[in-house]
Design an enzyme around this catalytic site. Sequence first.
Site, PDB file in Angstrom:
ATOM      1  N   GLU A   1      48.493  50.336  41.065  1.00  0.00           N
ATOM      2  CA  GLU A   1      47.713  49.620  42.065  1.00  0.00           C
ATOM      3  C   GLU A   1      48.655  49.124  43.166  1.00  0.00           C
ATOM      4  O   GLU A   1      49.262  48.053  43.042  1.00  0.00           O
ATOM      5  CB  GLU A   1      47.021  48.408  41.432  1.00  0.00           C
ATOM      6  CG  GLU A   1      46.072  48.761  40.314  1.00  0.00           C
ATOM      7  CD  GLU A   1      44.985  47.695  40.133  1.00  0.00           C
ATOM      8  OE1 GLU A   1      43.813  48.069  40.206  1.00  0.00           O
ATOM      9  OE2 GLU A   1      45.311  46.514  39.947  1.00  0.00           O
TER      10      GLU A   1
ATOM     11  N   SER B   1      41.000  49.444  46.526  1.00  0.00           N
ATOM     12  CA  SER B   1      39.947  49.870  47.454  1.00  0.00           C
ATOM     13  C   SER B   1      39.384  51.247  47.108  1.00  0.00           C
ATOM     14  O   SER B   1      39.067  52.036  48.001  1.00  0.00           O
ATOM     15  CB  SER B   1      40.459  49.824  48.902  1.00  0.00           C
ATOM     16  OG  SER B   1      40.836  48.506  49.236  1.00  0.00           O
TER      17      SER B   1
ATOM     18  N   GLY C   1      41.760  45.155  47.550  1.00  0.00           N
ATOM     19  CA  GLY C   1      40.831  44.284  48.258  1.00  0.00           C
ATOM     20  C   GLY C   1      40.980  44.309  49.763  1.00  0.00           C
ATOM     21  O   GLY C   1      40.415  43.479  50.464  1.00  0.00           O
TER      22      GLY C   1
ATOM     23  N   LYS D   1      37.349  40.619  37.955  1.00  0.00           N
ATOM     24  CA  LYS D   1      38.136  39.459  38.419  1.00  0.00           C
ATOM     25  C   LYS D   1      37.311  38.175  38.225  1.00  0.00           C
ATOM     26  O   LYS D   1      36.532  38.094  37.286  1.00  0.00           O
ATOM     27  CB  LYS D   1      38.596  39.664  39.866  1.00  0.00           C
ATOM     28  CG  LYS D   1      39.306  41.030  40.039  1.00  0.00           C
ATOM     29  CD  LYS D   1      40.028  41.179  41.335  1.00  0.00           C
ATOM     30  CE  LYS D   1      40.666  42.571  41.402  1.00  0.00           C
ATOM     31  NZ  LYS D   1      41.443  42.796  42.613  1.00  0.00           N
TER      32      LYS D   1
ATOM     33  N   HIS E   1      48.487  42.518  36.009  1.00  0.00           N
ATOM     34  CA  HIS E   1      47.810  42.729  37.298  1.00  0.00           C
ATOM     35  C   HIS E   1      48.625  42.046  38.404  1.00  0.00           C
ATOM     36  O   HIS E   1      49.204  40.979  38.185  1.00  0.00           O
ATOM     37  CB  HIS E   1      46.387  42.166  37.253  1.00  0.00           C
ATOM     38  CG  HIS E   1      45.568  42.637  38.413  1.00  0.00           C
ATOM     39  ND1 HIS E   1      45.663  42.055  39.653  1.00  0.00           N
ATOM     40  CD2 HIS E   1      44.679  43.658  38.531  1.00  0.00           C
ATOM     41  CE1 HIS E   1      44.858  42.707  40.488  1.00  0.00           C
ATOM     42  NE2 HIS E   1      44.255  43.671  39.833  1.00  0.00           N
TER      43      HIS E   1
ATOM     44  N   ASN F   1      37.242  45.973  36.932  1.00  0.00           N
ATOM     45  CA  ASN F   1      37.869  44.658  36.797  1.00  0.00           C
ATOM     46  C   ASN F   1      37.073  43.688  37.665  1.00  0.00           C
ATOM     47  O   ASN F   1      37.224  43.675  38.877  1.00  0.00           O
ATOM     48  CB  ASN F   1      39.330  44.746  37.262  1.00  0.00           C
ATOM     49  CG  ASN F   1      40.019  43.391  37.273  1.00  0.00           C
ATOM     50  OD1 ASN F   1      39.474  42.405  36.763  1.00  0.00           O
ATOM     51  ND2 ASN F   1      41.200  43.335  37.861  1.00  0.00           N
TER      52      ASN F   1
ATOM     53  N   GLU G   1      47.752  40.306  40.753  1.00  0.00           N
ATOM     54  CA  GLU G   1      47.335  38.921  41.015  1.00  0.00           C
ATOM     55  C   GLU G   1      47.949  37.966  40.007  1.00  0.00           C
ATOM     56  O   GLU G   1      48.273  36.823  40.341  1.00  0.00           O
ATOM     57  CB  GLU G   1      45.794  38.848  41.024  1.00  0.00           C
ATOM     58  CG  GLU G   1      45.228  39.501  42.295  1.00  0.00           C
ATOM     59  CD  GLU G   1      43.887  40.197  42.135  1.00  0.00           C
ATOM     60  OE1 GLU G   1      43.175  39.903  41.154  1.00  0.00           O
ATOM     61  OE2 GLU G   1      43.560  41.046  42.988  1.00  0.00           O
TER      62      GLU G   1
HETATM   63  P1  13P Z   1      39.776  46.463  44.714  1.00  0.00           P
HETATM   64  O1  13P Z   1      39.080  47.683  44.143  1.00  0.00           O
HETATM   65  O2  13P Z   1      38.829  45.355  45.048  1.00  0.00           O
HETATM   66  O3  13P Z   1      40.715  46.823  45.814  1.00  0.00           O
HETATM   67  O4  13P Z   1      40.687  45.872  43.509  1.00  0.00           O
HETATM   68  C1  13P Z   1      41.495  46.710  42.790  1.00  0.00           C
HETATM   69  C2  13P Z   1      42.032  45.972  41.639  1.00  0.00           C
HETATM   70  O5  13P Z   1      42.825  45.058  41.787  1.00  0.00           O
HETATM   71  C3  13P Z   1      41.555  46.340  40.301  1.00  0.00           C
HETATM   72  O6  13P Z   1      42.312  45.723  39.310  1.00  0.00           O
END
Ligand code: 13P
Length: 253
Positions: A170, A216, A176, A11, A98, A9, A100
């Site tokens: 997640e 992560s 992150g 982003k 997601h 992803n 976010e």
């Molecule tokens: P990270 O791998 O940067 O922690 O992000 C995970 C994520 O949100 C994938 O959709």
Amino acid sequence: MRKHIVAGNWKMNMTFSEADELLDELMSELEKVTLPRDTQVIVCPPFPYIEMASDYANDSYFTVGAQDVSEHEKGAYTGEVSAAMLESCEIDYCIVGHSERRAYHGETDAQVAAKVDQLLAHNLKPIVCVGEVLEERESGRQQEVVKRQVEGGLFHLDANQIQQVVIAYEPVWAIGTGKTATPDQAQEMHAFIRSLLKEKYGAAVADEISILYGGSCKPSNAKELFSNPDVDGGLIGGASLKAGDFMGIVTSF
Ligand code: 13P
């Protein structure tokens, strides 16, 4: 048997030329390895690069996903992208729900359910994200939260439809942050999600559904996470932006 999946992803990262470079590197790295037949690699770039990614994917070993989709079929929804559009661009997968989107855009379980319906109606496979925030885990409510998200986003589907879905657990506190869930924490939640699916759809159906871990995930911890019986791969953010790191995860099964 269910698939092993590593999905990147991206982003909101990468310019056009950076995306081009990353896809090119990824393609040549993937050509060098022989992945088990049940392993699926998915790249989810920002919308403007979907077509470029599809062109690369055509002669390579990955498939392309979108990062979001509209809950509406079509019409006056400025800035939105419909499932019909993604279908017409021959996109196979799409992330929905997601954390976010849930946190910054107020996406609800009902909207997640509507997006899942749009995707299935247009022959795309939804990658549905669920996961608790830190405060929910610290107060021991992680299973209650994830149960609500799984039921609210998915349990209106019938047994055939649910088998088109990929679930990504997640934990929001791991996204992150560099703070990964332990393999035991991941396995415990994945087994819990599978038990919910088993209860609703039966064991045979539940066993067919891939449940990915995200948060992560990196080359150094992917092997240990993926070695758990209910962890079928990963949804990768930061580490999907470097071909070497992403490949380190892809080859971790
Ligand atoms: P990270 O791998 O940067 O922690 O992000 C995970 C994520 O949100 C994938 O959709």
